[in-house]
Write a protein that holds these residues in place. Structure first.
Motif, PDB file in Angstrom:
ATOM      1  N   ASN A  95       4.958  -1.019   2.217  1.00  0.00           N
ATOM      2  CA  ASN A  95       4.818   0.219   1.466  1.00  0.00           C
ATOM      3  C   ASN A  95       5.561   0.117   0.129  1.00  0.00           C
ATOM      4  O   ASN A  95       6.780  -0.067   0.107  1.00  0.00           O
ATOM      5  CB  ASN A  95       5.402   1.373   2.305  1.00  0.00           C
ATOM      6  N   THR A  96       4.817   0.262  -0.970  1.00  0.00           N
ATOM      7  CA  THR A  96       5.432   0.216  -2.305  1.00  0.00           C
ATOM      8  C   THR A  96       6.482   1.325  -2.438  1.00  0.00           C
ATOM      9  O   THR A  96       7.507   1.152  -3.100  1.00  0.00           O
ATOM     10  CB  THR A  96       4.340   0.424  -3.386  1.00  0.00           C
ATOM     11  N   ASN A 120       8.299   2.577  -0.095  1.00  0.00           N
ATOM     12  CA  ASN A 120       9.401   2.411   0.848  1.00  0.00           C
ATOM     13  C   ASN A 120       9.480   0.937   1.248  1.00  0.00           C
ATOM     14  O   ASN A 120       9.214   0.573   2.395  1.00  0.00           O
ATOM     15  CB  ASN A 120       9.146   3.317   2.076  1.00  0.00           C
ATOM     16  N   PRO A 121       9.814   0.088   0.277  1.00  0.00           N
ATOM     17  CA  PRO A 121       9.724  -1.361   0.551  1.00  0.00           C
ATOM     18  C   PRO A 121      10.670  -1.856   1.629  1.00  0.00           C
ATOM     19  O   PRO A 121      10.504  -2.967   2.135  1.00  0.00           O
ATOM     20  CB  PRO A 121      10.045  -2.007  -0.808  1.00  0.00           C
ATOM     21  N   CYS A 122      11.653  -1.039   1.988  1.00  0.00           N
ATOM     22  CA  CYS A 122      12.596  -1.478   3.042  1.00  0.00           C
ATOM     23  C   CYS A 122      12.001  -1.314   4.440  1.00  0.00           C
ATOM     24  O   CYS A 122      12.500  -1.913   5.399  1.00  0.00           O
ATOM     25  CB  CYS A 122      13.894  -0.692   2.960  1.00  0.00           C
ATOM     26  N   ALA A 123      10.969  -0.505   4.568  1.00  0.00           N
ATOM     27  CA  ALA A 123      10.343  -0.334   5.894  1.00  0.00           C
ATOM     28  C   ALA A 123       9.806  -1.689   6.351  1.00  0.00           C
ATOM     29  O   ALA A 123       9.307  -2.469   5.527  1.00  0.00           O
ATOM     30  CB  ALA A 123       9.215   0.679   5.813  1.00  0.00           C
ATOM     31  N   PRO A 124       9.918  -1.982   7.649  1.00  0.00           N
ATOM     32  CA  PRO A 124       9.516  -3.331   8.103  1.00  0.00           C
ATOM     33  C   PRO A 124       8.028  -3.640   7.934  1.00  0.00           C
ATOM     34  O   PRO A 124       7.646  -4.800   7.865  1.00  0.00           O
ATOM     35  CB  PRO A 124       9.902  -3.341   9.590  1.00  0.00           C
ATOM     36  N   GLY A 125       7.174  -2.641   7.870  1.00  0.00           N
ATOM     37  CA  GLY A 125       5.746  -2.898   7.673  1.00  0.00           C
ATOM     38  C   GLY A 125       5.077  -3.479   8.909  1.00  0.00           C
ATOM     39  O   GLY A 125       5.626  -3.441  10.011  1.00  0.00           O
ATOM     40  N   THR A 126       3.878  -4.020   8.694  1.00  0.00           N
ATOM     41  CA  THR A 126       3.126  -4.615   9.810  1.00  0.00           C
ATOM     42  C   THR A 126       2.829  -6.080   9.490  1.00  0.00           C
ATOM     43  O   THR A 126       2.365  -6.391   8.395  1.00  0.00           O
ATOM     44  CB  THR A 126       1.791  -3.866  10.017  1.00  0.00           C
ATOM     45  N   HIS A 127       3.111  -6.941  10.460  1.00  0.00           N
ATOM     46  CA  HIS A 127       2.827  -8.373  10.280  1.00  0.00           C
ATOM     47  C   HIS A 127       1.504  -8.713  10.955  1.00  0.00           C
ATOM     48  O   HIS A 127       1.290  -8.346  12.116  1.00  0.00           O
ATOM     49  CB  HIS A 127       3.923  -9.224  10.925  1.00  0.00           C
ATOM     50  N   ILE A 128       0.649  -9.430  10.234  1.00  0.00           N
ATOM     51  CA  ILE A 128      -0.612  -9.875  10.824  1.00  0.00           C
ATOM     52  C   ILE A 128      -0.526 -11.396  10.984  1.00  0.00           C
ATOM     53  O   ILE A 128      -0.315 -12.112  10.007  1.00  0.00           O
ATOM     54  CB  ILE A 128      -1.807  -9.471   9.954  1.00  0.00           C
ATOM     55  N   THR A 138       0.849  -1.179   0.000  1.00  0.00           N
ATOM     56  CA  THR A 138       0.000   0.000   0.000  1.00  0.00           C
ATOM     57  C   THR A 138       0.895   1.244   0.000  1.00  0.00           C
ATOM     58  O   THR A 138       2.023   1.176  -0.493  1.00  0.00           O
ATOM     59  CB  THR A 138      -0.986  -0.103   1.200  1.00  0.00           C
ATOM     60  N   ASP A 139       0.411   2.358   0.545  1.00  0.00           N
ATOM     61  CA  ASP A 139       1.223   3.577   0.463  1.00  0.00           C
ATOM     62  C   ASP A 139       1.595   4.134   1.840  1.00  0.00           C
ATOM     63  O   ASP A 139       1.891   5.307   1.983  1.00  0.00           O
ATOM     64  CB  ASP A 139       0.499   4.642  -0.372  1.00  0.00           C
ATOM     65  N   VAL A 140       1.537   3.281   2.853  1.00  0.00           N
ATOM     66  CA  VAL A 140       1.989   3.713   4.183  1.00  0.00           C
ATOM     67  C   VAL A 140       3.011   2.691   4.696  1.00  0.00           C
ATOM     68  O   VAL A 140       2.977   1.526   4.310  1.00  0.00           O
ATOM     69  CB  VAL A 140       0.821   3.829   5.200  1.00  0.00           C
ATOM     70  N   ASP A 141       3.885   3.162   5.583  1.00  0.00           N
ATOM     71  CA  ASP A 141       4.954   2.290   6.085  1.00  0.00           C
ATOM     72  C   ASP A 141       4.438   1.164   6.967  1.00  0.00           C
ATOM     73  O   ASP A 141       5.087   0.134   7.114  1.00  0.00           O
ATOM     74  CB  ASP A 141       5.960   3.124   6.904  1.00  0.00           C
TER      75      ASP A 141
END
Ligand code: ASP
Length: 455
Positions: free
Chosen positions: A277-278, A280-288, A220-223
């Protein structure tokens, strides 16, 4: 293998397509790519799906093509194709497809609209497949019809049929990268039927389940998923890990990062979902995930949504009357109205529902029937209610979370119209007046995530 899904903003321009290419190239396990329709390039832009809806509605009304809309639609695709130097052929094909759908049979307007809406994703998938192929990747477009994504015949509200999972499992064995359009499937009768809005998330989750993916990556577009809406609280806390249940509660109650119906297919197959985040693909993101350690207190996130109303029904000795609840719900069912919650007392009950389901005429008829058929003492409808959902699996083990929340709301002078704590104890719901929504969310955020400054 991994199933990866890209949302509309990740596919809004040629520049975004290039980021997607890099992401696909970075991991050879990313084998099934689900795409949305092109979204907004900037705040003032329009989503392709919204343009399609306008064009479709216009055609139904005037029986002629809305040329302005059509030109805008085509410009969105040709803009991407030109930026990526894909040549004329694909644009000619997309133009023909859009024209064919927009001028197709409209004897069933709802099916006509679904055929039109599905054009957004379908053509974007063709465009993406052409682009990847052009870049030397063994990629191809996969039609949901050919793949066997069968759904219920409920236009705009499709549900996946069980046999789809068996059909889609075969995709595992195909070589190369498959580009799959999100948002729609086909009914047993062969009609194109769409999921609810933002339903490409559902397509991705269903595919991840069917092919036993190792992970479902949702770009998506958020980290990350934030603990609260960043428009309400500046720089809110990022959530590193959430359970399926927590995410479902938050999505349902207003978090737009992931469609709330996209969790169950992944959950059933135990497939972790990774929000990334497309841009900022290096950001760890959120795991569900299925379970997590509750290290960050009882509450993981706070969501809110406005536009609800409450039908309050009171009748002395309601608790003694057999079938009272069933008769209330029967009246609503007769008007095709669904409800969200129903907190109740001994002599009264409130039914909370989405306000958009009732116009003033329906409201009047419902009230009359409730007086006549239920012999209610009082029936009143209260409008403009916002529901605030405080979510966290940790609430189960913590004492005093409700007290903390209500104290915080009281200190912010927010009147609580109703409280509902689900039996699961994953969430706690507060109904407040819409005018108090932002104030209430900020107060709760301050209470449960205090170290972060609130704007
Ligand atoms: N394009 C559709 C919408 O805007 C579906 C999606 O993006 O998931 O709702």
């Amino acid at each position: 293998m991994k199933v990866i899904k890209f949302g509309g903003s990740s596919l809004a321009s040629g520049t975004q397509f290039k980021k997607v290419l890099d992401i696909i190239r970075a991991d050879k396990e990313r084998r099934i790519v689900v795409v949305s329709a092109p979204g907004k390039r900037c705040e003032t832009d329009r989503k392709v799906t919204d343009l399609l809806i306008e064009a479709g509605n216009d055609f139904l009304e005037k029986k002629e093509l809305n040329e302005i809309c059509f030109t805008d639609l085509l410009a969105r695709y040709s803009g991407i194709a030109e930026e990526l130097q894909l040549g004329e052929k694909i644009i000619t094909e997309i133009k023909a497809d859009l024209l064919m759908r927009l001028t197709s049979d409209f004897t069933s307007p709802l099916h006509y609209m679904d055929r039109v809406k599905a054009a957004g994703e379908d053509n974007n998938a063709r465009l993406m497949a052409a682009y990847l192929y052009n870049e030397g990747i063994e990629a191809r477009y996969m039609s949901p019809l050919e793949a066997g994504l069968l759904v219920s015949n409920e236009p705009g509200n499709a549900q996946v049929l069980q046999e789809s999972y068996r059909n889609l499992e075969a995709l595992r064995n195909l070589s190369g990268i498959l580009v799959f359009p999100g948002f729609f499937g086909f009914s047993q009768e062969g009609e194109t039927v769409t999921f609810p809005r933002s339903g490409s998330d559902i397509t991705g989750a269903v595919l991840a389940n069917a092919v036993h993916a190792e992970v479902y990556e949702n770009y998506t577009d958020v980290d990350a998923v934030y603990a609260v809406n960043p428009f309400t609280v500046k720089e809110p806390k990022e959530i590193k890990e959430l359970t399926y249940r927590e995410m479902r509660e938050l999505s349902y109650a207003g978090f737009s990062v992931l469609h709330d119906e996209a969790l169950i297919p992944a959950f059933r197959a135990g497939i972790p979902v990774h929000i990334k985040n497309t841009n900022n693909p290096c950001a760890p993101g959120t795991h569900i995930v299925s379970s997590r350690l509750n290290t960050n207190g009882p509450v993981v996130g706070i969501a809110s949504d406005a536009g609800f109303c409450s039908i309050y029904i009171s009748k002395y000795l309601m608790n003694r009357e057999l079938g009272f609840g069933r008769r209330i719900l029967q009246i609503l069912e007769d008007f095709n109205i669904s409800y969200e919650h129903s907190p109740s007392g001994i002599d009264d009950i409130s039914i909370i529902l989405k306000q958009s389901q009732m116009d003033s005429r329906t409201e009047e008829r419902i009230i009359n029937r409730m007086y006549e058929e239920l012999k209610a003492d009082e029936v009143k409808i209260e409008k403009d209610i916002a529901l605030i959902m405080v979510v966290g699996e940790g609430m189960r083990q913590n004492v005093g979370t409700t007290a903390r929340a209500s104290r915080a709301l009281a200190a912010a002078s927010v009147n609580i119209e109703m409280i509902n704590q689900g039996s699961s104890e994953v969430s706690m719901m507060f109904g407040v007046k819409e005018v108090d929504e932002q104030k209430a969310v900020r107060a709760l955020y301050q209470e449960f995530f205090a170290e972060i400054p609130v704007c």
